[in-house]
Write an enzyme that holds these catalytic residues in place. Structure first.
Site, PDB file in Angstrom:
ATOM      1  N   LYS A   1      -4.890  -9.667  -6.761  1.00  0.00           N
ATOM      2  CA  LYS A   1      -6.174  -9.933  -6.101  1.00  0.00           C
ATOM      3  C   LYS A   1      -7.212  -8.879  -6.509  1.00  0.00           C
ATOM      4  O   LYS A   1      -6.852  -7.747  -6.849  1.00  0.00           O
ATOM      5  CB  LYS A   1      -6.000 -10.025  -4.583  1.00  0.00           C
ATOM      6  CG  LYS A   1      -5.846  -8.726  -3.892  1.00  0.00           C
ATOM      7  CD  LYS A   1      -5.937  -8.848  -2.386  1.00  0.00           C
ATOM      8  CE  LYS A   1      -5.842  -7.422  -1.858  1.00  0.00           C
ATOM      9  NZ  LYS A   1      -5.824  -7.218  -0.481  1.00  0.00           N
TER      10      LYS A   1
ATOM     11  N   LYS B   1     -10.507  -3.020  -4.267  1.00  0.00           N
ATOM     12  CA  LYS B   1     -11.232  -1.748  -4.413  1.00  0.00           C
ATOM     13  C   LYS B   1     -10.367  -0.710  -5.110  1.00  0.00           C
ATOM     14  O   LYS B   1     -10.874   0.207  -5.732  1.00  0.00           O
ATOM     15  CB  LYS B   1     -11.545  -1.168  -3.015  1.00  0.00           C
ATOM     16  CG  LYS B   1     -12.512  -1.944  -2.173  1.00  0.00           C
ATOM     17  CD  LYS B   1     -12.534  -1.358  -0.739  1.00  0.00           C
ATOM     18  CE  LYS B   1     -13.158  -2.317   0.245  1.00  0.00           C
ATOM     19  NZ  LYS B   1     -12.904  -2.010   1.651  1.00  0.00           N
TER      20      LYS B   1
ATOM     21  N   LYS C   1       0.823  -1.221   0.000  1.00  0.00           N
ATOM     22  CA  LYS C   1       0.000   0.000   0.000  1.00  0.00           C
ATOM     23  C   LYS C   1       0.853   1.267   0.000  1.00  0.00           C
ATOM     24  O   LYS C   1       0.416   2.300  -0.499  1.00  0.00           O
ATOM     25  CB  LYS C   1      -0.942   0.017   1.217  1.00  0.00           C
ATOM     26  CG  LYS C   1      -2.099  -0.949   1.062  1.00  0.00           C
ATOM     27  CD  LYS C   1      -3.208  -0.643   2.039  1.00  0.00           C
ATOM     28  CE  LYS C   1      -4.391  -1.552   1.812  1.00  0.00           C
ATOM     29  NZ  LYS C   1      -5.430  -1.399   2.832  1.00  0.00           N
TER      30      LYS C   1
HETATM   31  P1  TYM Z   1     -10.790  -4.928   3.736  1.00  0.00           P
HETATM   32  O1  TYM Z   1     -11.739  -3.826   4.040  1.00  0.00           O
HETATM   33  O2  TYM Z   1      -9.675  -4.664   2.768  1.00  0.00           O
HETATM   34  O3  TYM Z   1     -11.559  -6.193   3.204  1.00  0.00           O
HETATM   35  C1  TYM Z   1     -12.681  -6.703   3.898  1.00  0.00           C
HETATM   36  C2  TYM Z   1     -12.680  -8.217   3.863  1.00  0.00           C
HETATM   37  O4  TYM Z   1     -12.682  -8.676   2.509  1.00  0.00           O
HETATM   38  C3  TYM Z   1     -11.630  -9.612   2.312  1.00  0.00           C
HETATM   39  N1  TYM Z   1     -11.133  -9.491   0.937  1.00  0.00           N
HETATM   40  C4  TYM Z   1     -11.060 -10.514   0.070  1.00  0.00           C
HETATM   41  N2  TYM Z   1     -11.395 -11.804   0.186  1.00  0.00           N
HETATM   42  C5  TYM Z   1     -11.226 -12.598  -0.910  1.00  0.00           C
HETATM   43  N3  TYM Z   1     -10.727 -12.138  -2.096  1.00  0.00           N
HETATM   44  C6  TYM Z   1     -10.373 -10.841  -2.245  1.00  0.00           C
HETATM   45  N4  TYM Z   1      -9.909 -10.390  -3.405  1.00  0.00           N
HETATM   46  C7  TYM Z   1     -10.545  -9.964  -1.134  1.00  0.00           C
HETATM   47  N5  TYM Z   1     -10.316  -8.638  -0.939  1.00  0.00           N
HETATM   48  C8  TYM Z   1     -10.677  -8.371   0.327  1.00  0.00           C
HETATM   49  C9  TYM Z   1     -10.559  -9.216   3.319  1.00  0.00           C
HETATM   50  O5  TYM Z   1      -9.689 -10.290   3.600  1.00  0.00           O
HETATM   51  C10 TYM Z   1     -11.418  -8.834   4.518  1.00  0.00           C
HETATM   52  O6  TYM Z   1     -11.785  -9.983   5.239  1.00  0.00           O
HETATM   53  N6  TYM Z   1      -7.662  -5.091   7.635  1.00  0.00           N
HETATM   54  C11 TYM Z   1      -8.989  -5.458   7.176  1.00  0.00           C
HETATM   55  C12 TYM Z   1     -10.112  -4.872   8.008  1.00  0.00           C
HETATM   56  C13 TYM Z   1     -10.013  -5.110   9.492  1.00  0.00           C
HETATM   57  C14 TYM Z   1     -10.290  -6.314  10.160  1.00  0.00           C
HETATM   58  C15 TYM Z   1     -10.136  -6.032  11.549  1.00  0.00           C
HETATM   59  C16 TYM Z   1     -10.635  -7.601   9.740  1.00  0.00           C
HETATM   60  C17 TYM Z   1      -9.714  -4.163  10.417  1.00  0.00           C
HETATM   61  N7  TYM Z   1      -9.787  -4.717  11.661  1.00  0.00           N
HETATM   62  C18 TYM Z   1     -10.314  -7.014  12.518  1.00  0.00           C
HETATM   63  C19 TYM Z   1     -10.812  -8.592  10.733  1.00  0.00           C
HETATM   64  C20 TYM Z   1     -10.636  -8.284  12.101  1.00  0.00           C
HETATM   65  C21 TYM Z   1      -9.159  -4.962   5.757  1.00  0.00           C
HETATM   66  O7  TYM Z   1      -8.487  -4.069   5.322  1.00  0.00           O
HETATM   67  O8  TYM Z   1     -10.194  -5.523   5.090  1.00  0.00           O
END
Ligand code: TYM
Length: 344
Positions: free
Chosen positions: A206, A209, A122
């Site tokens: 992957k 967004k 990032k």
């Molecule tokens: P974020 O907002 O980027 O994504 C949300 C969830 O979607 C999953 N994800 C995917 N799964 C499969 N294929 C993909 N291409 C894909 N892109 C995203 C992510 O793995 C996530 O589960 N750091 C986290 C948010 C967070 C969090 C937490 C998660 C903050 N605190 C505590 C669990 C527990 C994040 O940026 O997710």
């Protein structure tokens, strides 16, 4: 010192996860996270937050952020999360996350954070221009989980390293403050064909967004035409589908589309291949498009329905935050005691 294994966590099983309100949700978020949220609420106590504190580690327009938060909440509900079963709230409405994150910043080691691949991705070439928050982001994520002593965390594959760090922080806190079993070593719930959905334009990246090409992803709010068109234009190869999963090795785009089909229909990749072996993408893509439209169309529609009543979303989020604080406050109070802070 004894050579006994540290005591195990004895508390209740609890699920915590979160999604950033930093842009439109896509198929990867849906299959990697939301579908699992809806399933788990029937199995364990669940808390699902919209992680707005995480979102501002990169610039978010202040005028748009609250609406983006409501949108993620609406996506949770549209995917089947029931606020009568699961606690849904905005992370910033529970200040205990930030408070515990500070204490964890003093437990986590710089070397641990230096290894985080997501920060490297990032921050890109100019890491000195990134916010400090982007660097310490995984420590806040550990606090999100451990402030509720969550034992299970449903996420996509890309979060695996952050959950390993969470376990390291929990273990070091328990050790340093002589509190064996105080924090659980949470279990990531990652498995399944939806854990790593790849870009429709590049099977090596992957689905994300932040990809500049909208054709790389299917958004939850895409209509039937857009979904079908994106699948039609998805990159593939000229070979027919193989009979077994081994035949997909080295064919990243084909493997991704088969994985999406499997995840959307709730069957294994082997079952998908048993049905489509020998057929080319000219036959497979229209079937995949029909399936995606049938599964995602109603999700987008329900989302729009929830968003038509933002007042109701706000009421759910406020009630969720009040419930979450009841669980989070005693953890922070106990941590402060263990650390040795003054209190009257
Ligand atoms: P974020 O907002 O980027 O994504 C949300 C969830 O979607 C999953 N994800 C995917 N799964 C499969 N294929 C993909 N291409 C894909 N892109 C995203 C992510 O793995 C996530 O589960 N750091 C986290 C948010 C967070 C969090 C937490 C998660 C903050 N605190 C505590 C669990 C527990 C994040 O940026 O997710």
């Amino acid at each position: 010192m004894t050579d006994q294994a540290p005591a195990q966590y004895q508390g209740p099983q609890r699920v915590l996860s979160g999604v950033q309100p930093s842009g439109a949700l896509h198929l990867g978020n849906y299959l990697g996270a939301l579908v699992k949220f809806a399933r788990l609420q029937h199995e364990m106590e669940c808390l699902f937050c919209v992680v707005d504190l995480h979102a501002i580690t990169v610039w978010q327009e202040p005028a748009a952020l609250a609406a983006q938060t409501r949108e993620i909440a609406a996506a949770y509900f549209a995917a089947g999360v029931d606020p009568a079963k699961a606690t849904v709230f905005a992370q910033s409405a529970v200040p205990e996350h930030s408070e515990l994150a500070w204490m964890f910043q003093c437990v986590a080691r710089l070397g641990w954070l230096d290894r985080m691949t997501q920060f490297k991705e990032k921050s890109g070439k100019h890491k000195e221009r990134s916010s400090v928050g982007l660097y310490t982001y995984p420590v806040l994520q550990a606090a999100d989980i451990l402030v509720y002593k969550a034992t299970h965390v449903p996420v996509g594959e890309d979060q695996k390293q952050h959950l390993e760090l969470t376990r390291d922080i929990a273990g070091k806190f328990n050790h340093d403050y002589d509190a064996p079993g105080f924090f659980p070593l949470c279990e990531p719930l990652i498995q399944g064909p939806g854990a790593r959905i790849m870009s429709l334009r590049d099977g090596a990246a992957k689905m994300s967004k932040s990809d500049p090409s909208d054709y790389s992803r299917i958004n939850l709010t895409d209509d039937a035409d857009a979904i079908a068109q994106k699948i039609r234009k998805a990159r593939t190869d000229p070979e027919p589908l193989p009979e077994t999963a081994e035949g997909l090795e080295g064919r990243a785009e084909a493997k991704n589309l088969v994985g999406i089909y499997a995840a959307l229909s709730g069957v294994s990749e082997a079952d998908v291949l048993a049905e489509f072996a020998g057929q080319g993408f000219g036959a497979f893509k229209p079937k995949l498009a029909d399936l995606a439209v049938a599964q995602l169309g109603p999700v987008g529609e329900r989302m729009r329905g929830f968003l038509a009543d933002p007042g109701e979303i706000d009421r759910i989020l406020a009630a969720g935050a009040a419930k979450a604080r009841e669980l989070a406050a005693p953890t922070v109070a106990e941590v402060k005691r263990k650390v040795g802070f003054w209190s009257a």
